[in-house]
Design a protein around this motif. Structure first.
Motif, PDB file in Angstrom:
ATOM      1  N   VAL A  71      27.960  26.889  37.058  1.00  0.00           N
ATOM      2  CA  VAL A  71      28.882  28.004  36.898  1.00  0.00           C
ATOM      3  C   VAL A  71      30.195  27.683  37.605  1.00  0.00           C
ATOM      4  O   VAL A  71      30.216  27.451  38.817  1.00  0.00           O
ATOM      5  N   PHE A  72      31.279  27.672  36.840  1.00  0.00           N
ATOM      6  CA  PHE A  72      32.610  27.485  37.411  1.00  0.00           C
ATOM      7  C   PHE A  72      33.160  28.839  37.837  1.00  0.00           C
ATOM      8  O   PHE A  72      33.182  29.790  37.055  1.00  0.00           O
ATOM      9  N   ASP A  73      33.608  28.918  39.086  1.00  0.00           N
ATOM     10  CA  ASP A  73      34.141  30.148  39.647  1.00  0.00           C
ATOM     11  C   ASP A  73      35.640  30.227  39.367  1.00  0.00           C
ATOM     12  O   ASP A  73      36.403  29.355  39.785  1.00  0.00           O
ATOM     13  N   LEU A  74      36.057  31.269  38.659  1.00  0.00           N
ATOM     14  CA  LEU A  74      37.468  31.476  38.340  1.00  0.00           C
ATOM     15  C   LEU A  74      38.057  32.423  39.386  1.00  0.00           C
ATOM     16  O   LEU A  74      38.181  33.625  39.163  1.00  0.00           O
ATOM     17  N   TRP A 104      32.153  39.226  35.789  1.00  0.00           N
ATOM     18  CA  TRP A 104      32.124  38.901  34.358  1.00  0.00           C
ATOM     19  C   TRP A 104      31.769  37.433  34.196  1.00  0.00           C
ATOM     20  O   TRP A 104      32.166  36.598  35.003  1.00  0.00           O
ATOM     21  N   SER A 105      31.054  37.108  33.119  1.00  0.00           N
ATOM     22  CA  SER A 105      30.720  35.711  32.859  1.00  0.00           C
ATOM     23  C   SER A 105      30.706  35.447  31.364  1.00  0.00           C
ATOM     24  O   SER A 105      30.682  36.363  30.546  1.00  0.00           O
ATOM     25  N   TYR A 119      32.680  32.283  35.580  1.00  0.00           N
ATOM     26  CA  TYR A 119      32.429  33.578  36.209  1.00  0.00           C
ATOM     27  C   TYR A 119      33.655  33.990  37.000  1.00  0.00           C
ATOM     28  O   TYR A 119      34.344  33.147  37.593  1.00  0.00           O
ATOM     29  N   GLN A 120      33.922  35.286  36.998  1.00  0.00           N
ATOM     30  CA  GLN A 120      34.946  35.835  37.882  1.00  0.00           C
ATOM     31  C   GLN A 120      34.466  37.176  38.414  1.00  0.00           C
ATOM     32  O   GLN A 120      33.662  37.855  37.777  1.00  0.00           O
ATOM     33  N   THR A 121      34.958  37.547  39.574  1.00  0.00           N
ATOM     34  CA  THR A 121      34.578  38.820  40.175  1.00  0.00           C
ATOM     35  C   THR A 121      35.240  39.980  39.446  1.00  0.00           C
ATOM     36  O   THR A 121      36.233  39.791  38.735  1.00  0.00           O
ATOM     37  N   PRO A 125      41.783  39.895  37.711  1.00  0.00           N
ATOM     38  CA  PRO A 125      42.205  40.294  36.355  1.00  0.00           C
ATOM     39  C   PRO A 125      41.518  39.451  35.291  1.00  0.00           C
ATOM     40  O   PRO A 125      41.386  38.241  35.445  1.00  0.00           O
ATOM     41  N   ARG A 126      41.071  40.087  34.220  1.00  0.00           N
ATOM     42  CA  ARG A 126      40.376  39.375  33.143  1.00  0.00           C
ATOM     43  C   ARG A 126      41.326  38.538  32.303  1.00  0.00           C
ATOM     44  O   ARG A 126      40.912  37.598  31.639  1.00  0.00           O
ATOM     45  N   SER A 127      42.598  38.883  32.290  1.00  0.00           N
ATOM     46  CA  SER A 127      43.582  38.140  31.508  1.00  0.00           C
ATOM     47  C   SER A 127      44.764  37.786  32.386  1.00  0.00           C
ATOM     48  O   SER A 127      45.137  38.553  33.274  1.00  0.00           O
ATOM     49  N   ARG A 128      45.330  36.622  32.174  1.00  0.00           N
ATOM     50  CA  ARG A 128      46.513  36.202  32.944  1.00  0.00           C
ATOM     51  C   ARG A 128      47.801  36.471  32.181  1.00  0.00           C
ATOM     52  O   ARG A 128      48.872  36.186  32.662  1.00  0.00           O
ATOM     53  N   LYS A 129      47.664  36.980  30.967  1.00  0.00           N
ATOM     54  CA  LYS A 129      48.848  37.212  30.125  1.00  0.00           C
ATOM     55  C   LYS A 129      49.578  38.459  30.544  1.00  0.00           C
ATOM     56  O   LYS A 129      49.075  39.413  31.036  1.00  0.00           O
TER      57      LYS A 129
END
Length: 129
Positions: A71-74, A104-105, A119-121, A125-129
């Protein structure tokens, strides 16, 4: 795309949570914690090892190719953008972005069918846009 992220977790699917907990605690010697994120009785396990990597154990059918999952942690978030970028480059998305314990994963497959996860907590933010 994932070159600036770190491996945060390695997930294992196991058939028996109690047996797994006893093995990794009593045989391997890890500090294993039992978790129940949703309060629904679907316990899972976490064991921290060196370099801030956690081993996670979920009760689920285990078969070759679906466990373990790296799992890569974002840390900076943007999971929606990362998954969209992977799909645009031809990666097979196995599991779209969905809720996971504390965040979220999403899982995608390499050319041999091995699953890899991002995966991110929840607070990122879910989007960087």
């Amino acid at each position: 795309m994932l070159s600036k992220s770190r491996i945060g977790n390695i997930c294992y699917y196991v058939s028996d949570i109690d047996r797994t907990e006893a093995f990794y605690r009593d045989v391997v010697g890890l500090d294993v914690q039992r978790m129940d994120d949703d309060g629904d009785g679907n316990a899972w396990l976490i064991a921290s090892i060196a370099n801030n990597i956690d081993l996670l154990f979920f009760r689920m059918e285990s078969r070759p190719g679906n466990s373990p999952i790296v799992v890569f942690d974002l840390a900076e978030g943007g999971i929606d953008d990362v998954v969209e970028g992977l799909a645009q480059k031809g990666a097979t998305i196995v599991t779209p972005v969905s809720h996971a314990p504390g965040g979220w994963s999403s899982e995608f497959a390499d050319p041999d069918g091995h699953q890899i996860s991002v995966y991110q907590t929840e607070d990122a933010p879910r989007s960087r846009k």
